[in-house]
Motif scaffolding. Sequence first.
Motif, PDB file in Angstrom:
ATOM      1  N   GLN A   9       0.905  -1.190   0.034  1.00  0.00           N
ATOM      2  CA  GLN A   9       0.096   0.049   0.052  1.00  0.00           C
ATOM      3  C   GLN A   9       0.939   1.177  -0.166  1.00  0.00           C
ATOM      4  O   GLN A   9       1.629   1.538   0.878  1.00  0.00           O
ATOM      5  N   ALA A  10       0.953   2.089  -1.111  1.00  0.00           N
ATOM      6  CA  ALA A  10       1.706   2.980  -1.325  1.00  0.00           C
ATOM      7  C   ALA A  10       1.259   4.263  -0.390  1.00  0.00           C
ATOM      8  O   ALA A  10       0.186   4.538  -0.135  1.00  0.00           O
ATOM      9  N   ALA A  64       0.928  16.652  -0.493  1.00  0.00           N
ATOM     10  CA  ALA A  64       1.551  17.528  -1.360  1.00  0.00           C
ATOM     11  C   ALA A  64       1.948  16.706  -2.811  1.00  0.00           C
ATOM     12  O   ALA A  64       1.728  17.013  -4.009  1.00  0.00           O
ATOM     13  N   GLY A  65       2.039  15.328  -2.418  1.00  0.00           N
ATOM     14  CA  GLY A  65       2.241  14.529  -3.675  1.00  0.00           C
ATOM     15  C   GLY A  65       0.856  14.308  -4.358  1.00  0.00           C
ATOM     16  O   GLY A  65       0.997  14.447  -5.595  1.00  0.00           O
ATOM     17  N   VAL A  66      -0.266  13.887  -3.612  1.00  0.00           N
ATOM     18  CA  VAL A  66      -1.526  14.025  -4.346  1.00  0.00           C
ATOM     19  C   VAL A  66      -1.862  15.240  -4.920  1.00  0.00           C
ATOM     20  O   VAL A  66      -2.688  15.136  -6.024  1.00  0.00           O
ATOM     21  N   THR A 100      -2.687  17.867 -10.166  1.00  0.00           N
ATOM     22  CA  THR A 100      -2.308  19.210 -11.115  1.00  0.00           C
ATOM     23  C   THR A 100      -2.005  18.585 -12.383  1.00  0.00           C
ATOM     24  O   THR A 100      -2.335  18.969 -13.639  1.00  0.00           O
ATOM     25  N   PHE A 101      -0.926  17.634 -12.436  1.00  0.00           N
ATOM     26  CA  PHE A 101      -0.555  16.753 -13.799  1.00  0.00           C
ATOM     27  C   PHE A 101      -1.629  16.291 -14.315  1.00  0.00           C
ATOM     28  O   PHE A 101      -1.766  16.303 -15.672  1.00  0.00           O
ATOM     29  N   ALA A 102      -2.745  15.626 -13.585  1.00  0.00           N
ATOM     30  CA  ALA A 102      -3.756  14.918 -14.399  1.00  0.00           C
ATOM     31  C   ALA A 102      -4.517  15.878 -14.895  1.00  0.00           C
ATOM     32  O   ALA A 102      -5.228  15.572 -16.341  1.00  0.00           O
ATOM     33  N   GLU A 144      -6.306  10.042 -11.972  1.00  0.00           N
ATOM     34  CA  GLU A 144      -7.583  10.328 -11.159  1.00  0.00           C
ATOM     35  C   GLU A 144      -7.874   9.252 -10.288  1.00  0.00           C
ATOM     36  O   GLU A 144      -8.079   9.664  -9.187  1.00  0.00           O
ATOM     37  N   ARG A 145      -7.675   8.060 -10.427  1.00  0.00           N
ATOM     38  CA  ARG A 145      -8.052   7.092  -9.547  1.00  0.00           C
ATOM     39  C   ARG A 145      -6.989   7.026  -8.402  1.00  0.00           C
ATOM     40  O   ARG A 145      -7.409   6.929  -7.266  1.00  0.00           O
ATOM     41  N   MET A 146      -5.625   7.127  -8.934  1.00  0.00           N
ATOM     42  CA  MET A 146      -4.760   7.501  -7.915  1.00  0.00           C
ATOM     43  C   MET A 146      -4.813   8.420  -6.548  1.00  0.00           C
ATOM     44  O   MET A 146      -4.769   8.390  -5.486  1.00  0.00           O
ATOM     45  N   VAL A 147      -5.383   9.661  -7.257  1.00  0.00           N
ATOM     46  CA  VAL A 147      -5.657  10.611  -6.428  1.00  0.00           C
ATOM     47  C   VAL A 147      -6.864  10.445  -5.590  1.00  0.00           C
ATOM     48  O   VAL A 147      -6.783  10.835  -4.414  1.00  0.00           O
ATOM     49  N   ALA A 148      -7.962   9.983  -6.009  1.00  0.00           N
ATOM     50  CA  ALA A 148      -9.023   9.707  -5.464  1.00  0.00           C
ATOM     51  C   ALA A 148      -8.856   8.424  -4.252  1.00  0.00           C
ATOM     52  O   ALA A 148      -9.128   8.633  -3.337  1.00  0.00           O
TER      53      ALA A 148
END
Length: 120
Positions: free
Chosen positions: A83-84, A89-91, A96-98, A111-115
């Motif tokens: 589990q990462a 700040a990383g999120v 922003t990148f997405a 977007e799934r990773m951010v969610a």
Amino acid sequence: MRQVEALENDLVTLLPDYLAPHVSVGAIKGEVLTIFAGHSALAARLRHLERGLVQDLQQRGWPVSGFKVKVRPVMKPPAVPKQAKVSAAGVECLRTFADGLEASPLRDALERMVARHKRP
């Protein structure tokens, strides 16, 4: 039970260090000892060592004239999925990148990773 444990202790002391942790003793039927190896390569190596091991066990008083090697893999506990942990700040950087990408599988994945890592 004690006899098998004593036999296993003697066998482990006679085996090379790389073999000992992967070998266990089964039972003695007649004068044939059953030995379990962790995998087939170890089983082959044990078969090559048979004559010397039998002689050494006989010198220690065990009524063994030979042995049978069976492969019994050691069961490893199931791996825990990783589990990462992503900082706030990383999120935000991922979001922003997405947002700067056109519609694509990469954008969907980000977007799934951010969610998934969004903090409540």
